[in-house]
Structure formats: structure tokens, C-alpha cells
Motif scaffolding. Structure first.
Motif, PDB file in Angstrom:
ATOM      1  N   ARG A   1       0.824  -1.210   0.000  1.00 29.10           N
ATOM      2  CA  ARG A   1       0.000   0.000   0.000  1.00 29.10           C
ATOM      3  C   ARG A   1       0.857   1.259   0.000  1.00 29.10           C
ATOM      4  NH1 ARG A   1      -5.306  -0.626   0.699  1.00 29.10           N
ATOM      5  NH2 ARG A   1      -5.515   1.609   1.078  1.00 29.10           N
ATOM      6  N   ASN A   2       2.000   1.186   0.703  1.00 26.85           N
ATOM      7  CA  ASN A   2       2.872   2.358   0.840  1.00 26.85           C
ATOM      8  C   ASN A   2       4.307   1.932   0.620  1.00 26.85           C
ATOM      9  OD1 ASN A   2       0.711   4.233   2.124  1.00 26.85           O
ATOM     10  ND2 ASN A   2       0.701   2.453   3.481  1.00 26.85           N
ATOM     11  N   PHE A   3       4.978   2.555  -0.332  1.00 30.30           N
ATOM     12  CA  PHE A   3       6.391   2.242  -0.522  1.00 30.30           C
ATOM     13  C   PHE A   3       7.094   3.382  -1.251  1.00 30.30           C
ATOM     14  CE2 PHE A   3       4.428   0.540  -4.386  1.00 30.30           C
ATOM     15  CZ  PHE A   3       5.330   0.877  -5.391  1.00 30.30           C
TER      16      PHE A   3
ATOM     17  N   ILE B   1      13.068   9.430   3.982  1.00 25.05           N
ATOM     18  CA  ILE B   1      11.759   9.233   3.362  1.00 25.05           C
ATOM     19  C   ILE B   1      10.889   8.328   4.234  1.00 25.05           C
ATOM     20  CG2 ILE B   1      10.556   8.405   1.313  1.00 25.05           C
ATOM     21  CD1 ILE B   1      12.247  10.866   0.780  1.00 25.05           C
ATOM     22  N   VAL B   2      11.491   7.267   4.752  1.00 25.75           N
ATOM     23  CA  VAL B   2      10.764   6.343   5.629  1.00 25.75           C
ATOM     24  C   VAL B   2      10.242   7.084   6.854  1.00 25.75           C
ATOM     25  CG1 VAL B   2      10.994   4.312   7.121  1.00 25.75           C
ATOM     26  CG2 VAL B   2      12.010   4.300   4.837  1.00 25.75           C
ATOM     27  N   ASN B   3      11.084   7.919   7.435  1.00 26.16           N
ATOM     28  CA  ASN B   3      10.660   8.689   8.605  1.00 26.16           C
ATOM     29  C   ASN B   3       9.557   9.682   8.267  1.00 26.16           C
ATOM     30  OD1 ASN B   3      12.537   7.422  10.227  1.00 26.16           O
ATOM     31  ND2 ASN B   3      14.017   9.104  10.181  1.00 26.16           N
TER      32      ASN B   3
ATOM     33  N   ASP C   1       6.637   1.269   5.008  1.00 21.70           N
ATOM     34  CA  ASP C   1       7.233   0.026   5.501  1.00 21.70           C
ATOM     35  C   ASP C   1       7.917  -0.786   4.406  1.00 21.70           C
ATOM     36  OD1 ASP C   1       5.024  -0.799   4.097  1.00 21.70           O
ATOM     37  OD2 ASP C   1       4.124  -1.947   5.730  1.00 21.70           O
ATOM     38  N   ARG C   2       8.116  -0.159   3.225  1.00 17.61           N
ATOM     39  CA  ARG C   2       8.771  -0.883   2.131  1.00 17.61           C
ATOM     40  C   ARG C   2       9.578   0.096   1.290  1.00 17.61           C
ATOM     41  NH1 ARG C   2       7.915  -5.845  -0.238  1.00 17.61           N
ATOM     42  NH2 ARG C   2       8.416  -6.068  -2.454  1.00 17.61           N
ATOM     43  N   VAL C   3      10.815  -0.281   0.985  1.00 17.19           N
ATOM     44  CA  VAL C   3      11.673   0.511   0.109  1.00 17.19           C
ATOM     45  C   VAL C   3      12.157  -0.409  -1.011  1.00 17.19           C
ATOM     46  CG1 VAL C   3      13.751   1.925  -0.103  1.00 17.19           C
ATOM     47  CG2 VAL C   3      12.421   1.953   2.028  1.00 17.19           C
ATOM     48  N   VAL C   4      11.945   0.016  -2.254  1.00 24.13           N
ATOM     49  CA  VAL C   4      12.358  -0.760  -3.423  1.00 24.13           C
ATOM     50  C   VAL C   4      13.447   0.027  -4.148  1.00 24.13           C
ATOM     51  CG1 VAL C   4      11.613  -1.869  -5.560  1.00 24.13           C
ATOM     52  CG2 VAL C   4      10.010  -1.656  -3.632  1.00 24.13           C
TER      53      VAL C   4
ATOM     54  N   PRO D   1      10.137   4.958  12.639  1.00 21.97           N
ATOM     55  CA  PRO D   1       9.062   3.956  12.734  1.00 21.97           C
ATOM     56  C   PRO D   1       9.520   2.686  13.459  1.00 21.97           C
ATOM     57  CG  PRO D   1       9.151   4.880  10.518  1.00 21.97           C
ATOM     58  CD  PRO D   1      10.376   5.362  11.243  1.00 21.97           C
ATOM     59  N   LYS D   2       8.640   2.136  14.264  1.00 16.09           N
ATOM     60  CA  LYS D   2       8.981   0.947  15.046  1.00 16.09           C
ATOM     61  C   LYS D   2       8.551  -0.344  14.361  1.00 16.09           C
ATOM     62  CE  LYS D   2      10.743   3.626  18.042  1.00 16.09           C
ATOM     63  NZ  LYS D   2      12.216   3.823  17.998  1.00 16.09           N
ATOM     64  N   HIS D   3       7.833  -0.234  13.241  1.00 16.42           N
ATOM     65  CA  HIS D   3       7.437  -1.428  12.508  1.00 16.42           C
ATOM     66  C   HIS D   3       8.592  -1.881  11.605  1.00 16.42           C
ATOM     67  CE1 HIS D   3       7.051   1.271   9.106  1.00 16.42           C
ATOM     68  NE2 HIS D   3       6.138   1.983   9.763  1.00 16.42           N
ATOM     69  N   PRO D   4       8.595  -3.146  11.174  1.00 15.78           N
ATOM     70  CA  PRO D   4       9.642  -3.616  10.260  1.00 15.78           C
ATOM     71  C   PRO D   4       9.579  -2.858   8.931  1.00 15.78           C
ATOM     72  CG  PRO D   4       8.456  -5.466  11.229  1.00 15.78           C
ATOM     73  CD  PRO D   4       7.687  -4.233  11.594  1.00 15.78           C
ATOM     74  N   VAL D   5      10.749  -2.633   8.354  1.00 13.13           N
ATOM     75  CA  VAL D   5      10.849  -1.996   7.043  1.00 13.13           C
ATOM     76  C   VAL D   5      11.494  -2.994   6.083  1.00 13.13           C
ATOM     77  CG1 VAL D   5      11.783  -0.079   5.702  1.00 13.13           C
ATOM     78  CG2 VAL D   5      11.046   0.304   8.067  1.00 13.13           C
ATOM     79  N   THR D   6      10.752  -3.360   5.058  1.00  9.42           N
ATOM     80  CA  THR D   6      11.262  -4.303   4.057  1.00  9.42           C
ATOM     81  C   THR D   6      12.056  -3.542   3.009  1.00  9.42           C
ATOM     82  OG1 THR D   6       9.340  -5.744   4.386  1.00  9.42           O
ATOM     83  CG2 THR D   6      10.606  -6.043   2.357  1.00  9.42           C
ATOM     84  N   VAL D   7      13.250  -4.021   2.702  1.00 10.37           N
ATOM     85  CA  VAL D   7      14.122  -3.374   1.716  1.00 10.37           C
ATOM     86  C   VAL D   7      14.467  -4.402   0.643  1.00 10.37           C
ATOM     87  CG1 VAL D   7      16.258  -2.114   1.313  1.00 10.37           C
ATOM     88  CG2 VAL D   7      15.052  -1.869   3.499  1.00 10.37           C
ATOM     89  N   VAL D   8      14.014  -4.160  -0.576  1.00 12.27           N
ATOM     90  CA  VAL D   8      14.211  -5.109  -1.669  1.00 12.27           C
ATOM     91  C   VAL D   8      14.648  -4.343  -2.920  1.00 12.27           C
ATOM     92  CG1 VAL D   8      12.482  -6.719  -0.769  1.00 12.27           C
ATOM     93  CG2 VAL D   8      11.784  -4.938  -2.385  1.00 12.27           C
TER      94      VAL D   8
END
Length: 415
Positions: free
Chosen positions: A214-216, A336-338, A343-346, A375-382
């Protein structure tokens, strides 16, 4: 105004319900029955029946086998007919123009490249690109009438309303080129123009199907550095569709600092990781990638190929340089994440794909292990699996998305 409308508008498959059904089938590789379609879309059984009949007649979906589920007669499975419609994507890069042809499923069925015209003669630019588009379609033996349109991914800034490439910093002779409407006139296809980083993000979202985040943020590393953003399943374009110019973000450069480049010394990520600068740093570290003049984009591209080969060979200097670049880009992505709490960076782009083996682990560590991460949630980096053609593929997905994806604005009450 007629040319403006021609360039901006794409053929519609006819209404919200049709796009809802087609989108549901597209996102289900194994197919769906009419009962399942009604359950997923919330449409009545009669509406689903009417819509699927239209889409079958249009050749966009097909009946493909049956399944037995409980009592009653077997259910017929409907699947996407991927080869019924196509879209062309064009990526304008300072070194080359890349052209791809995608089917409805987003599969690349043809691709080609041309050298980038200088834009001294805008008419020649259009002739070159139109000829390449026509040749791409012909070589793929695709019916021209099945092509929904052409998407163009261009460096910014662009004038989205007028369809003009304004004055990209890496294409100094491209100024006020009316690319969208001129290419529509030359090819006979509707044309969409989008900034390259936004096109890449749209492509990533469209092709992810049911797994789409939804958000990346899409960190785009090409001749320039930018960030495409998707928030709540919608690309962030900004007032003039030029969002994503992230090169001036200030970060700690670490071992990439200390050169005469003042912008890089200030900590600007775009200047710090500019491919021509990194090639120069490679030379200062003893890795010879060939003689490169900073303004020679083709020479920089060849040197980058040499860097990729050195990475593949396990050269320590090449691996360290790629990791350093990944770290700096990761530090920029943290901001950007902050800012957006995503929760996702591509990561992707034509220069990224050649250094990703070493750059991605470093970027991931820089993001997930950053002391600045809020952010305290996991951040997926792919990394994107679209490869170096990610912007061209994204440009074609702009067409597919505009023509096929449901839009709430289509829900108009008519009396």
C-alpha cells in the motif's frame, strides 16, 4: 486542443464494473469463477455475468476449464487473455532510449533501444522515436489495433498538462520538447507522459498484483537519483507531476566525501552517488574503468558496465565502492521512511541493477540499522525485479493501469 485530448486520453474498456472484474481476473493467475468474482468484487451475479460476457467477446478474458466445488454444477474458470491487448513503454535516458512492449499481464514481449536524439531538431526526435515504436510492434507481429497506447518515462521536470519535456538537467538540449502530442500524432496511438521515477513506481505497483504494498518508496538510481512514492496505493505526483526529486537530500557521506565536488561535500546524495563521480572515485582507489569525461554519458555507461563486471568477478575495490554507494542511498531513504512512515523501500533503475549485488545489502543495513530510523514497525528493503528497463516497463504499465484499473471517479450517478 484536439491533439491535447488525443495525447492524454486512452481507450476505455467501458465503465467501472468492467475494470473491477478485469482487474480481479488479472490479479488471479489461476483464474476465478463467476461466483468467486461476485464475492471478490461485490457485484451481483447478473452484473458479473453481463460484464464477463462483454470481456469474453472483447477477447480480454477466456473460459479455461472447470472446477467442481461442493454440490451443483461445475464452475467455469475465467482467465486473463494476456495477448489480447498490449502497451508500449518508452524510457528517455541521456545515453539511450529504451522501448518495451508489454501484454496485459505485464510480460515483456519485445524490446529495443536507440541512441538518444540530441533534441536540436524536435521533429527528428519524434521521427526517431515513432519509427522505433512502429518497428517494435511490427517485429513482435502484434496487431496495431490491439495496442492500447504508449507511455513515456522522462527525466523531469515535465509539464504534465501540456505533455512537454521542459529542461532535464541531464539532457541539456532537451528544452520544451512537446513530446506527448507530437508522438501521438506520429504513431496514431494515445500517449501518456510521466516522470521516470513515478513511472517506475507505478510499474512496481501494477505488476505486483495482489501482493502490491500500500505504501512504498521506489529509490531510482539512473543518471540521476530520485524517489518515486506510492501512498495508499496511489502514486504521489505533486502539483506539477514532478514529485520525487530527492537528489538534494543531505546525508552523511562517510568514505564517499572528500572530493572537490562542492555539492557532494555538502552531503547532497544525488551529487555524491552520481555515476560519473563514482567512476572517478573508483579510479582514485586504483580500479581502472576506462577514461571517462564527466559529460560523456556513453563513456560513463561503458565504465559502469566495467564496474559491474568487476563486481561479478569479486573485485574487492568494486564491491566496496558499490557498498559505499548503497549505504549513502540507504541513508537518504531513511529520511523518506521517517517522513512518510512507510514500511517498504524498493531499489531499482538502470545504474542500480548493475551494482545491486553489493549495494542492496549495504542499503538494507543502512536503513534497518539506522539510529535515525523513527518507525517501530519492520521496514522491508528489496530491489525491483524489472531490471535495467524498469522505467520503460513502468511507462507501459502507466497505459495498462490507466486503461484497465478501476477508478472511483468512474462511479458517476446517471439518471
Amino acid at each position: 486542443m484536439a491533439e491535447h485530448r488525443r495525447g492524454a486520453n486512452l481507450p476505455s474498456i467501458g465503465g467501472f464494473n468492467r475494470t473491477v472484474v478485469l482487474d480481479a481476473v488479472r490479479r488471479s493467475p489461476d483464474g476465478l469463477s463467476r461466483v468467486e468474482l461476485a464475492g471478490r468484487t461485490g457485484l451481483s451475479a447478473q452484473t458479473v455475468s453481463n460484464v464477463t460476457r462483454f470481456l469474453i467477446d472483447a477477447g480480454m478474458i477466456v473460459e479455461s476449464g472447470t472446477i467442481v466445488s461442493g454440490r451443483g454444477k461445475p464452475r467455469t474458470i475465467l482467465r486473463l487473455e494476456a495477448g489480447s491487448r498490449f502497451a508500449v513503454g518508452v524510457h528517455v535516458d541521456p545515453a539511450v532510449v529504451t522501448y518495451v512492449l508489454l501484454d496485459l499481464a505485464g510480460t515483456v514481449v519485445g524490446s529495443t533501444t536507440t541512441s538518444t536524439p540530441t533534441a536540436d531538431d524536435p521533429e527528428q526526435v519524434v521521427r526517431t522515436m515513432a519509427s522505433a515504436v512502429d518497428r517494435l510492434i511490427a517485429d513482435a507481429e502484434v496487431d496495431r489495433d490491439s495496442v492500447l497506447g504508449v507511455g513515456i518515462a522522462s527525466p523531469g521536470p515535465i509539464d504534465i498538462d501540456a505533455g512537454i519535456v521542459v529542461d532535464p538537467p541531464f539532457l541539456p538540449r532537451w528544452r520544451d520538447v512537446p513530446l506527448r502530442d507530437a508522438l501521438a500524432e506520429a504513431t496514431g496511438h494515445p500517449v501518456l507522459l510521466e516522470k521516470d521515477v513515478t513511472a517506475a513506481a507505478v510499474g512496481e505497483m501494477f505488476l505486483a498484483g495482489e501482493s502490491s504494498a500500500r505504501n512504498f518508496a521506489f529509490v531510482y538510481f539512473g543518471t540521476g537519483f530520485g524517489v518515486g512514492l506510492v501512498i495508499d496505493h496511489e502514486p504521489v505526483r505533486g502539483t506539477g507531476a514532478n514529485a520525487g526529486d530527492a537528489g538534494h537530500l543531505m546525508v552523511e557521506l562517510g568514505v564517499l566525501s572528500g572530493t572537490p565536488d562542492s555539492a557532494a561535500d555538502r552531503g547532497e546524495v544525488g551529487s555524491a552517488v552520481a555515476p560519473e563521480r563514482l567512476v572517478g572515485i573508483a579510479a582514485s582507489r586504483g580500479l581502472d574503468l576506462g577514461v571517462v569525461a564527466p559529460s560523456d554519458v556513453e563513456a560513463v555507461d561503458r565504465a559502469w558496465d566495467a564496474l559491474a563486471a568487476a563486481i561479478d568477478d569479486g573485485d574487492e575495490t568494486a564491491l566496496e565502492l558499490a557498498a559505499d554507494a548503497g549505504t549513502v542511498m540507504g541513508r537518504a531513504a531513511v529520511l523518506i521512511v521517517n517522513l512518510l512512515d512507510i514500511d517498504r523501500v524498493v531499489f531499482g533503475g538502470p545504474f542500480w541493477s548493475r551494482i545491486s549485488a553489493a549495494a542492496l545489502p549495504a542499503a538494507r543495513a543502512a536503513i534497518t540499522g539506522s539510529p535515525l530510523l523513527v518507525p517501530k514497525h519492520p521496514v522491508t528493503v528489496v530491489e525491483s525485479d524489472r531490471g535495467a528497463d524498469v522505467a520503460a516497463v513502468g511507462a507501459a504499465c502507466l497505459v495498462l493501469d490507466a486503461a484497465l484499473s478501476p477508478r472511483a471517479s468512474a462511479l458517476l450517478i446517471r439518471r
